[in-house]
Scaffold this active site. Structure first.
Site, short mmCIF file in Angstrom:
data_model
loop_
_atom_site.label_atom_id
_atom_site.label_comp_id
_atom_site.label_asym_id
_atom_site.label_seq_id
_atom_site.Cartn_x
_atom_site.Cartn_y
_atom_site.Cartn_z
CE LYS A 32 1.89 -6.07 -5.56
NZ LYS A 32 1.54 -5.53 -4.25
CB THR A 74 -0.92 0.01 1.23
OG1 THR A 74 -0.12 -0.14 2.41
CG2 THR A 74 -1.93 -1.11 1.16
CE1 TYR A 113 5.23 -4.81 -5.72
CE2 TYR A 113 5.71 -4.00 -3.52
CZ TYR A 113 5.08 -3.86 -4.74
OH TYR A 113 4.28 -2.76 -4.97
#
Length: 277
Positions: free
Chosen positions: A164, A46, A136
């Site tokens: 990701k 986030t 990531y």
């Protein structure tokens, strides 16, 4: 192993003075659990991860460990990244001795390591955490782009289950050609351009909009994966969700909606959330 196709990247709760609110974070996770959510990512995507210091991340882990029902019944993934490798190592060692399901391993922002340096960093964190790991890759935020050669190299580690935001269509295709396993997953970061990403080979989702519309996002993504027709009504609903979440700053919008439900997720740490009005 991490089996859920969708996890929700939950925001971190902060008080009005921007200090950490562990119980506010857990209150939101509990609410998602009651709605049937089976997998979450904490301290992850986030955009708040690098505003949290090591002690704050440890405090969130300690809070999660007290939530026996959540730990037992949810896939809880914890974001591990730091501008300093030593701090990421300390966090990984802490996670190793918990029932947290896995980690999302991010790369140091700003410093831009070489590919070789990044590989050493990654292998060290995986070794210390001993947890299923999602790599990531987020060049937009970190300035560092993990190469397809590095991704293929790391995919040979059993604990590395996927990545990701691997990159564009061509990069994903090259990675897939170089893989020697079928159980390596490609996670889309958020819902923007999700239909296109699924067509390019992304097969899992790290969801932002799922914080406020978990059932709708999960059902939509499953249909995309199965190549099922999405009705006009469903498409309009998704378009409305995308507008609510992604018009402006997504994390600010998500927090406003969560707060309206009476869950104390609080504010964002400035400059996120700054407004001239």
């Amino acid at each position: 192993m991490l089996t859920e196709k969708v996890h929700i990247a939950v925001p971190t709760a902060f008080f009005e003075d921007e200090s950490l609110n562990v119980q506010g974070t857990i209150s939101h996770i509990r609410d998602l659990y009651k709605q049937g959510v089976k997998s979450i990512l904490v301290s992850g995507t986030t955009g708040e991860q690098h505003s949290l210091n090591l002690q704050e991340k440890m405090a969130i882990i300690n809070g999660l460990e007290l939530e026996e029902e959540l730990i037992r019944n949810m896939e809880i993934i914890f974001g591990v990244a730091s501008i300093r490798q030593k701090e990421a190592e300390e966090l990984a060692e802490k996670i190793r001795h918990t029932k947290i399901s896995g980690i999302m391993l991010g790369f140091s922002p700003y410093v831009i390591p070489t590919q070789e340096e990044a590989l050493v960093y990654t292998k060290r964190i995986i070794h210390l955490s001993n947890k299923p790991t999602i790599l990531y890759n987020n060049p937009k935020r970190t300035g560092f782009d993990l190469s397809e050669k590095s991704i293929i190299h790391l995919s040979k580690i059993d604990l590395v289950i996927g990545i990701k935001d691997a990159g564009n269509k061509e990069k994903v295709e090259r990675i897939k050609k170089g893989l020697h396993r079928n159980d390596f997953y490609f996670y889309a970061g958020g819902e923007v351009d999700l239909e296109e990403k699924v067509l390019h080979g992304y097969n899992r989702l790290s969801s932002i909009a799922g914080n406020v519309f978990p059932a709708e996002i999960s059902q939509w993504f499953q249909k995309l994966l199965m190549q099922q027709k999405v009705s006009k009504q469903e498409s309009e609903k998704i378009a409305n969700i995308m507008e609510q979440v992604y018009q402006g700053n997504a994390i600010v919008n998500v927090k406003k909606t969560i707060n309206r439900k009476g869950i104390p997720i609080g504010i964002c740490r400035s400059p996120i959330g700054n407004s001239s009005t």
